[in-house]
Design a protein around this motif. Structure first.
Motif, PDB file in Angstrom:
ATOM      1  N   GLU A 117       0.840  -1.214   0.000  1.00 50.98           N
ATOM      2  CA  GLU A 117       0.000   0.000   0.000  1.00 50.98           C
ATOM      3  C   GLU A 117       0.868   1.255   0.000  1.00 50.98           C
ATOM      4  N   ASP A 118       1.939   1.202   0.792  1.00 47.16           N
ATOM      5  CA  ASP A 118       2.855   2.343   0.848  1.00 47.16           C
ATOM      6  C   ASP A 118       3.420   2.625  -0.550  1.00 47.16           C
ATOM      7  N   ILE A 119       3.736   1.550  -1.281  1.00 48.51           N
ATOM      8  CA  ILE A 119       4.299   1.718  -2.633  1.00 48.51           C
ATOM      9  C   ILE A 119       3.232   2.273  -3.587  1.00 48.51           C
ATOM     10  N   GLU A 120       1.970   1.865  -3.401  1.00 47.78           N
ATOM     11  CA  GLU A 120       0.894   2.452  -4.227  1.00 47.78           C
ATOM     12  C   GLU A 120       0.803   3.960  -3.976  1.00 47.78           C
ATOM     13  N   HIS A 121       0.873   4.351  -2.691  1.00 42.11           N
ATOM     14  CA  HIS A 121       0.826   5.786  -2.364  1.00 42.11           C
ATOM     15  C   HIS A 121       2.043   6.508  -2.943  1.00 42.11           C
ATOM     16  N   LEU A 122       3.181   5.827  -2.897  1.00 42.23           N
ATOM     17  CA  LEU A 122       4.403   6.434  -3.439  1.00 42.23           C
ATOM     18  C   LEU A 122       4.251   6.670  -4.943  1.00 42.23           C
ATOM     19  N   LYS A 123       3.634   5.722  -5.600  1.00 41.24           N
ATOM     20  CA  LYS A 123       3.449   5.851  -7.048  1.00 41.24           C
ATOM     21  C   LYS A 123       2.592   7.099  -7.362  1.00 41.24           C
ATOM     22  N   GLU A 124       1.543   7.297  -6.555  1.00 41.30           N
ATOM     23  CA  GLU A 124       0.686   8.497  -6.755  1.00 41.30           C
ATOM     24  C   GLU A 124       1.484   9.775  -6.497  1.00 41.30           C
ATOM     25  N   LYS A 125       2.313   9.698  -5.450  1.00 40.77           N
ATOM     26  CA  LYS A 125       3.110  10.890  -5.095  1.00 40.77           C
ATOM     27  C   LYS A 125       4.079  11.234  -6.220  1.00 40.77           C
ATOM     28  N   VAL A 126       4.736  10.233  -6.765  1.00 44.92           N
ATOM     29  CA  VAL A 126       5.687  10.485  -7.859  1.00 44.92           C
ATOM     30  C   VAL A 126       4.936  11.041  -9.075  1.00 44.92           C
ATOM     31  N   ALA A 127       3.763  10.474  -9.344  1.00 46.93           N
ATOM     32  CA  ALA A 127       2.977  10.953 -10.495  1.00 46.93           C
ATOM     33  C   ALA A 127       2.551  12.412 -10.304  1.00 46.93           C
ATOM     34  N   ALA A 128       2.413  12.833  -9.044  1.00 47.79           N
ATOM     35  CA  ALA A 128       2.036  14.233  -8.776  1.00 47.79           C
ATOM     36  C   ALA A 128       3.156  15.189  -9.176  1.00 47.79           C
ATOM     37  N   GLY A 129       4.396  14.664  -9.263  1.00 49.77           N
ATOM     38  CA  GLY A 129       5.463  15.550  -9.742  1.00 49.77           C
ATOM     39  C   GLY A 129       6.793  15.459  -9.015  1.00 49.77           C
ATOM     40  N   CYS A 130       7.175  14.277  -8.512  1.00 50.27           N
ATOM     41  CA  CYS A 130       8.520  14.161  -7.899  1.00 50.27           C
ATOM     42  C   CYS A 130       9.549  13.944  -9.004  1.00 50.27           C
ATOM     43  N   ASP A 131      10.635  14.705  -8.950  1.00 44.67           N
ATOM     44  CA  ASP A 131      11.736  14.488  -9.893  1.00 44.67           C
ATOM     45  C   ASP A 131      12.668  13.389  -9.408  1.00 44.67           C
ATOM     46  N   PHE A 132      12.702  13.193  -8.098  1.00 44.29           N
ATOM     47  CA  PHE A 132      13.547  12.144  -7.514  1.00 44.29           C
ATOM     48  C   PHE A 132      13.007  11.827  -6.120  1.00 44.29           C
ATOM     49  N   LEU A 133      13.504  10.721  -5.570  1.00 40.53           N
ATOM     50  CA  LEU A 133      13.125  10.325  -4.204  1.00 40.53           C
ATOM     51  C   LEU A 133      14.386  10.161  -3.366  1.00 40.53           C
ATOM     52  N   THR A 134      14.285  10.482  -2.093  1.00 43.84           N
ATOM     53  CA  THR A 134      15.387  10.185  -1.161  1.00 43.84           C
ATOM     54  C   THR A 134      14.836   9.215  -0.120  1.00 43.84           C
ATOM     55  N   THR A 135      15.634   8.210   0.229  1.00 41.84           N
ATOM     56  CA  THR A 135      15.113   7.195   1.152  1.00 41.84           C
ATOM     57  C   THR A 135      15.333   7.560   2.622  1.00 41.84           C
ATOM     58  N   GLN A 136      14.481   6.991   3.420  1.00 41.38           N
ATOM     59  CA  GLN A 136      14.721   6.933   4.861  1.00 41.38           C
ATOM     60  C   GLN A 136      16.020   6.144   5.078  1.00 41.38           C
ATOM     61  N   MET A 137      16.659   6.349   6.215  1.00 38.69           N
ATOM     62  CA  MET A 137      17.901   5.599   6.503  1.00 38.69           C
ATOM     63  C   MET A 137      17.633   4.090   6.536  1.00 38.69           C
ATOM     64  N   PHE A 138      18.646   3.337   6.151  1.00 42.02           N
ATOM     65  CA  PHE A 138      18.604   1.872   6.270  1.00 42.02           C
ATOM     66  C   PHE A 138      20.043   1.430   6.487  1.00 42.02           C
ATOM     67  N   PHE A 139      20.229   0.276   7.130  1.00 44.28           N
ATOM     68  CA  PHE A 139      21.587  -0.118   7.513  1.00 44.28           C
ATOM     69  C   PHE A 139      22.046  -1.417   6.863  1.00 44.28           C
ATOM     70  N   ASP A 140      21.169  -1.988   6.059  1.00 45.38           N
ATOM     71  CA  ASP A 140      21.517  -3.225   5.341  1.00 45.38           C
ATOM     72  C   ASP A 140      21.102  -2.988   3.885  1.00 45.38           C
ATOM     73  N   ASN A 141      22.092  -2.979   2.992  1.00 44.77           N
ATOM     74  CA  ASN A 141      21.789  -2.591   1.604  1.00 44.77           C
ATOM     75  C   ASN A 141      20.807  -3.526   0.909  1.00 44.77           C
ATOM     76  N   SER A 142      20.711  -4.768   1.368  1.00 42.33           N
ATOM     77  CA  SER A 142      19.767  -5.679   0.698  1.00 42.33           C
ATOM     78  C   SER A 142      18.336  -5.144   0.847  1.00 42.33           C
ATOM     79  N   THR A 143      18.068  -4.416   1.926  1.00 42.86           N
ATOM     80  CA  THR A 143      16.754  -3.792   2.115  1.00 42.86           C
ATOM     81  C   THR A 143      16.466  -2.835   0.958  1.00 42.86           C
TER      82      THR A 143
END
Ligand code: FAD
Length: 287
Positions: A156-182
């Motif tokens: 669901e979060d990814i569905e919301h993200l898709k709508e947000k990007v379609a609204a006009g994001c040129d890029f995304l920055t991620t929340q911190m994560f400590f294991d690159n496989s994530t």
């Protein structure tokens, strides 16, 4: 300069973040730290925005100084959940007047004491408002490799993200994560859903033991066993802990770049020595 052009033009980029002081008394110290980080010549710097919006003038002033005094391209953050539409429009106009071309459009955390304003529910609405003021502003959005804490299902979060990007994001920055496989799993899932804007991984160097609990509380990010062991080993020796944290973050970054994820954002937290440590370890690789 617009961040969408910076990351298009360069194969590898490194950016750092500063946060504004909560009170005017802390302004000078943050200004000095921001100037020292700018002197390391990152590709751009981001300036965060106080959750309630009460310190917005500090964000505006630090961002404007970085760009106009030090020539560092700036990404100025803006949150909306505690703001009226009027206030948001005022801040966007101020950013424009100061020549800031990049805005990180965020909802902000819902205040624990409850909301005082209901003009905005989600970052997507803020993106529409920024674009209605100036369609040429380069807009970043936040994303969450482990899912946003309020959203029970990542799909669901990814569905919301898709709508947000379609609204006009040129890029995304991620929340911190400590294991690159994530991150790699997250990238696979969003690309599969057709989200194709650049994703800048957000790397938080953990340089003291207290930061672990704070980071988890703020972000919900998982702490891998490798990091727990490192913190346990070095927590009582601040110098060693700091260096170990810089090396852990540098190692994460090298792995990301090796795997083609090459526009790195570092949560440098107003710490020039930590930003310098990362830069020292990566200088040859990123130039
Ligand atoms: P949104 O994109 O609005 O998402 C918030 C939640 O709402 C998610 O669970 C999402 O799935 C859900 N959602 C979205 N759209 C819908 C919809 N249409 N219907 C139902 N649910 C929906 N905070 C600050 O106060 N200042 C900062 O400067 C700051 N900088 C940040 C920078 C980065 C890179 C990141 C990752 C976070 C930052 N934050 C900052 C924290 C951020 O404000 C919080 O994580 C906040 O809770 C969510 O903001 P968002 O912009 O991601 O919100």
């Amino acid at each position: 300069m617009k961040i969408r052009d910076i990351i298009k033009d360069k194969e590898v980029t490194l950016s750092f973040e500063v946060f504004p002081p909560k009170t005017d008394a802390g302004y000078e110290a943050v200004e000095k730290a921001a100037a020292e980080i700018a002197a390391l010549k990152p590709d751009f710097m981001s300036v965060t925005y106080g959750a309630g919006g009460g310190t917005s003038k500090n964000t505006v002033n630090i961002a404007a100084d970085l760009q106009n005094k030090y020539g560092t391209p700036v990404l100025a953050h803006l949150t909306c959940v505690s703001s009226t539409k009027e206030h948001v429009k005022e801040v966007v106009r101020e950013y424009k007047e100061k020549g800031i071309e990049n805005i990180m459009a965020l909802r902000g955390d819902i205040p624990k004491e409850g909301r005082i304003c209901y003009d905005y529910d989600h970052a997507m609405q803020l993106i529409y408002d920024i674009k209605s003021i100036d369609d040429s502003i380069c807009i970043g959005g936040a994303c969450y490799p482990e899912g946003h804490v309020e959203c029970a299902r990542q799909s669901e979060d990814i569905e919301h993200l898709k709508e947000k990007v379609a609204a006009g994001c040129d890029f995304l920055t991620t929340q911190m994560f400590f294991d690159n496989s994530t991150l790699y799993q997250f990238l696979y899932r969003i690309r599969e859903k057709g989200i194709d804007v650049p994703v800048l991984p957000g790397i938080m160097p953990i340089t003291n033991a207290k930061q672990v609990a704070r980071s988890v509380a703020l972000s919900g990010s998982t702490i891998p066993q490798k990091m727990k062991i490192m913190v346990d080993r070095f927590a009582d020796d601040p110098e060693k802990m700091k260096e170990a944290g810089i090396i852990y973050a540098s190692d994460q970054i090298i792995d990301l770049i090796s795997n083609g994820v090459s526009h790195i954002h570092v949560y440098s937290m107003n710490k020039p020595d930590i930003a310098a440590g990362i830069m020292r370890n990566l200088a040859t690789i990123i130039r």
